[in-house]
Scaffold this motif. Structure first.
Motif, PDB file in Angstrom:
ATOM      1  N   ILE A  63      19.330  -3.028  20.426  1.00 24.81           N
ATOM      2  CA  ILE A  63      20.475  -2.884  21.281  1.00 24.81           C
ATOM      3  C   ILE A  63      20.832  -4.150  22.387  1.00 24.81           C
ATOM      4  CG2 ILE A  63      21.548  -1.641  23.242  1.00 24.81           C
ATOM      5  CD1 ILE A  63      21.742  -0.061  20.441  1.00 24.81           C
ATOM      6  N   GLY A  64      19.696  -4.342  23.136  1.00 18.80           N
ATOM      7  CA  GLY A  64      19.984  -5.409  24.207  1.00 18.80           C
ATOM      8  C   GLY A  64      19.910  -6.872  23.770  1.00 18.80           C
ATOM      9  N   TYR A  65      19.264  -7.337  22.804  1.00 20.13           N
ATOM     10  CA  TYR A  65      19.188  -8.602  22.283  1.00 20.13           C
ATOM     11  C   TYR A  65      20.421  -8.920  21.667  1.00 20.13           C
ATOM     12  CZ  TYR A  65      14.181  -8.738  23.875  1.00 20.13           C
ATOM     13  OH  TYR A  65      13.142  -8.654  24.916  1.00 20.13           O
ATOM     14  N   PRO A  66      20.933  -8.215  20.634  1.00 21.47           N
ATOM     15  CA  PRO A  66      22.138  -8.174  20.106  1.00 21.47           C
ATOM     16  C   PRO A  66      23.416  -8.389  21.027  1.00 21.47           C
ATOM     17  CG  PRO A  66      21.032  -6.955  18.808  1.00 21.47           C
ATOM     18  CD  PRO A  66      20.242  -6.870  20.035  1.00 21.47           C
ATOM     19  N   GLY A  67      23.231  -7.653  22.224  1.00 21.91           N
ATOM     20  CA  GLY A  67      24.128  -7.841  23.094  1.00 21.91           C
ATOM     21  C   GLY A  67      24.019  -9.119  23.635  1.00 21.91           C
ATOM     22  N   TRP A  68      23.014  -9.753  23.786  1.00 26.06           N
ATOM     23  CA  TRP A  68      22.921 -11.285  24.686  1.00 26.06           C
ATOM     24  C   TRP A  68      23.734 -12.121  23.715  1.00 26.06           C
ATOM     25  CZ3 TRP A  68      17.068 -11.826  26.314  1.00 26.06           C
ATOM     26  CH2 TRP A  68      16.772 -11.064  26.905  1.00 26.06           C
ATOM     27  N   ALA A  69      23.368 -11.818  22.250  1.00 23.82           N
ATOM     28  CA  ALA A  69      24.011 -12.885  21.168  1.00 23.82           C
ATOM     29  C   ALA A  69      25.550 -12.582  21.368  1.00 23.82           C
ATOM     30  CB  ALA A  69      23.438 -12.729  19.795  1.00 23.82           C
ATOM     31  N   TYR A  70      25.862 -11.479  21.429  1.00 15.65           N
ATOM     32  CA  TYR A  70      27.323 -11.009  21.623  1.00 15.65           C
ATOM     33  C   TYR A  70      28.038 -11.549  22.812  1.00 15.65           C
ATOM     34  CZ  TYR A  70      31.727  -8.309  22.432  1.00 15.65           C
ATOM     35  OH  TYR A  70      32.854  -7.781  22.718  1.00 15.65           O
ATOM     36  N   GLN A  71      27.454 -11.616  24.071  1.00 17.26           N
ATOM     37  CA  GLN A  71      27.996 -12.170  25.295  1.00 17.26           C
ATOM     38  C   GLN A  71      27.631 -13.627  25.338  1.00 17.26           C
ATOM     39  OE1 GLN A  71      29.614 -10.401  27.033  1.00 17.26           O
ATOM     40  NE2 GLN A  71      29.653 -11.186  29.245  1.00 17.26           N
ATOM     41  N   TRP A  72      26.735 -14.149  24.949  1.00 21.31           N
ATOM     42  CA  TRP A  72      26.360 -15.742  25.349  1.00 21.31           C
ATOM     43  C   TRP A  72      26.166 -16.581  24.038  1.00 21.31           C
ATOM     44  CZ3 TRP A  72      23.273 -12.222  28.173  1.00 21.31           C
ATOM     45  CH2 TRP A  72      23.803 -11.725  29.417  1.00 21.31           C
ATOM     46  N   GLY A  73      26.384 -16.058  22.723  1.00 18.26           N
ATOM     47  CA  GLY A  73      26.626 -16.887  21.473  1.00 18.26           C
ATOM     48  C   GLY A  73      25.159 -17.493  21.101  1.00 18.26           C
ATOM     49  N   PHE A  74      25.294 -18.656  20.621  1.00 18.55           N
ATOM     50  CA  PHE A  74      24.024 -19.071  19.866  1.00 18.55           C
ATOM     51  C   PHE A  74      22.959 -19.459  21.109  1.00 18.55           C
ATOM     52  CE2 PHE A  74      27.082 -19.723  16.773  1.00 18.55           C
ATOM     53  CZ  PHE A  74      26.542 -20.017  15.460  1.00 18.55           C
ATOM     54  N   SER A  75      23.028 -19.555  22.291  1.00 17.26           N
ATOM     55  CA  SER A  75      21.763 -19.819  23.079  1.00 17.26           C
ATOM     56  C   SER A  75      20.975 -18.677  22.742  1.00 17.26           C
ATOM     57  CB  SER A  75      22.561 -20.047  24.596  1.00 17.26           C
ATOM     58  OG  SER A  75      22.905 -18.799  24.857  1.00 17.26           O
ATOM     59  N   SER A  76      21.418 -17.424  22.770  1.00 22.86           N
ATOM     60  CA  SER A  76      20.404 -16.202  22.647  1.00 22.86           C
ATOM     61  C   SER A  76      19.494 -16.259  21.369  1.00 22.86           C
ATOM     62  CB  SER A  76      21.459 -15.197  22.514  1.00 22.86           C
ATOM     63  OG  SER A  76      22.093 -15.092  23.973  1.00 22.86           O
ATOM     64  N   ILE A  77      19.914 -17.037  20.475  1.00 18.72           N
ATOM     65  CA  ILE A  77      18.746 -17.389  19.220  1.00 18.72           C
ATOM     66  C   ILE A  77      17.635 -17.760  19.694  1.00 18.72           C
ATOM     67  CG2 ILE A  77      18.655 -18.519  16.977  1.00 18.72           C
ATOM     68  CD1 ILE A  77      20.895 -16.254  17.124  1.00 18.72           C
ATOM     69  N   TRP A  78      17.432 -18.229  21.022  1.00 15.28           N
ATOM     70  CA  TRP A  78      16.136 -18.616  21.420  1.00 15.28           C
ATOM     71  C   TRP A  78      15.138 -17.205  21.673  1.00 15.28           C
ATOM     72  CZ3 TRP A  78      14.463 -23.329  21.457  1.00 15.28           C
ATOM     73  CH2 TRP A  78      15.219 -24.699  22.007  1.00 15.28           C
TER      74      TRP A  78
END
Length: 496
Positions: A63-78
């Motif tokens: 739930i939370g980590y896909p939410g990061w990718a949704y909100q902030w894009g490719f930087s969340s792949i870190w």
């Protein structure tokens, strides 16, 4: 949506039947506080590898980590890279040596292990108190489960919160660590399937499959906001700078020694099977974290008001109703698989580390060994109820980001414990009791100070800097006190 809800209810009933049966098996095997805490050191590498992975990757992963990718894009792949590189490295570095040493120590938790290793009640009780930070972690899992009930079953958030809290508390109360590990292993299989399904959805949701699909996503996000395709996104609350990214790697390394994971290491029957356990964990983990890419897919296909709802909305669009219902079950399973482990640990802190190993031996509570053992098992179960109520209250108002809320707990625990743990394992000649006390206090103190002063907006990075303070304090204090008191060198060499 009605079809999803029907299937969700069917799946939930089936999950409850399975969990109820496994909880019953755990109850039949739980006769002592050792059984409740670490399943009597009796389990094999496959089931523990799956259980470790399921405990490590909570509802925040889905739930939370896909939410990061949704909100902030490719930087969340870190976060994907930290989970697949730093976290397994942390397990490899700590697990085998800690389990081998415990063959003589017979400790039941991280606090107990450190207390026994340094022969210090201050370390034992201090670590137990520091581990109470993990109430935030439990609360975050409750919130994730409540969101699932709200989004997929149209149940009010508060009612969903009550349901998930009651479910987890009930089966941990009865079955302890056996119930925790058995159910976690079963839930890990479901979580792996869901991670793979979400990732391969790129082949039918985006023309051209994997390569062209990611190219299309990149172009869409770049047109919307160039920072969405940057490796560092200033808008992100996690990956907004190079130091913050480094901090994320450090704290993920430290996460592998969290108490709810450490007790899985202690539960392994034969330390020689640690390699197999780690291999199972790494494979399962890779499958789990593929779900993070679903956040990127969601960023160009759906619009949501709350970022923690992104993956749910995407799955409703990308899959038939049965898969959407399956995701709901998986997230509930993920929330349970982490929460039950922390419940076991926190009840062990009170029953074993504080009551059985401190209050009774020091004479603060009068009891024979047999009486203390029986009472400790009762306290373990009652502690589950108390922790459940407190965690429920913490998230009556849902947090802005579940992914960040859990790191309040993780960072707090790691800041005080990693210094004494690592130095005690790898530099026993300077691992003195005084140094461990200084490291515990300075690490936690640094974390609290960083948060109060708002020195770092990422709780992951804040935890990383506090961990470094604790480790540095341990090394310096150990070097300065090694000639003034006995170190752990001789004891450690005897166990190696």
């Amino acid at each position: 949506m009605a079809e999803v809800q029907i299937m969700m209810w069917i799946g939930l009933v089936l999950l409850l039947i399975i969990i109820g049966y496994l909880g019953y098996l755990g109850y039949k095997k739980t006769n002592t506080v050792s059984d409740f805490s670490i399943a009597g050191e009796s389990l094999g590498p496959v089931i523990l590898g799956l259980a470790y992975a399921a405990t490590f990757f909570s509802a925040s992963t889905f739930i939370g980590y896909p939410g990061w990718a949704y909100q902030w894009g490719f930087s969340s792949i870190w976060i994907f890279l930290t989970l697949i590189i730093a976290s397994p490295l942390g397990l490899i570095v700590v697990a085998k040596r800690a389990r081998k040493m415990n063959m003589t120590q017979k400790s039941l938790s991280l606090a107990d292990w450190l207390g026994d290793r340094y022969n210090s009640d201050f370390i034992r009780v201090g670590t137990a108190l520091v581990c109470l930070f993990n109430i935030f972690y439990i609360a975050a899992q409750f919130a994730a489960g409540a969101w699932i009930f709200n989004t997929l079953l149209d149940i009010p958030y508060t009612i969903g919160l009550i349901i998930i809290a009651v479910l987890v508390v009930a089966y941990v109360y009865t079955g302890g660590s056996y119930a925790d590990i058995y159910t976690d292993a079963a839930q890990a299989v479901l979580m792996a399937i869901m991670g793979v399904l979400v990732f391969i959805s790129v082949f039918w949701m985006f023309p051209g499959g994997l390569t062209e699909g990611f190219t299309s996503i990149s172009q869409t996000l770049a047109d919307r906001d160039p920072s969405m395709v940057s490796l560092i996104n200033p808008s992100s609350i996690v990956f907004y700078s190079v130091p913050a990214i480094i901090g994320a790697f450090i704290i993920q390394f430290a996460f592998s020694s969290q108490p709810q994971l450490f007790n899985k290491v202690l539960a392994l029957k034969d330390p020689r099977d640690m390699r197999k356990m780690i291999m199972v964990y790494v494979f399962a983990s890779f499958c789990f974290i593929l779900v993070i890419f679903g956040g990127l897919f969601a960023s160009v296909t759906v619009t949501v008001d709350e970022i923690d709802q992104a993956i749910l909305s995407y799955v409703l669009q990308a899959f038939p109703p049965i898969v959407a219902a399956f995701l709901g079950i998986v997230v509930i399973a993920a929330a349970m698989s982490t929460t039950d482990g922390i419940f076991v640990v926190m009840s062990t802190l009170v029953a074993n580390d504080i009551y059985r190993k401190f209050l009774v031996p020091r004479g603060y509570v009068k009891a024979t060994q047999e009486q203390a053992d029986r009472t400790a098992l009762k306290i373990s179960r009652y502690s589950v109820l108390v922790v459940g109520v407190i965690s429920f209250i913490l998230v009556l108002n849902p947090p802005a980001s579940i992914g960040m809320f859990i790191w309040i707990g993780i960072s707090g625990v790691a800041s005080g414990t990693l210094g004494p743990l690592l130095v005690g394992l790898f530099f026993p000649n300077i691992a003195t009791t005084s140094a461990a006390k200084i490291s515990l206090v300075s690490g936690v103190g640094a974390y609290v100070l960083i948060i109060i002063l708002n020195f770092e907006k990422s709780t992951m990075a804040a935890g990383a800097w506090a961990v470094l303070v604790g480790v540095f304090a341990m090394l310096v204090a150990g070097y300065m006190t090694k000639n003034k008191e006995a170190s752990l060198d001789s004891d450690v060499r005897e166990t190696m």
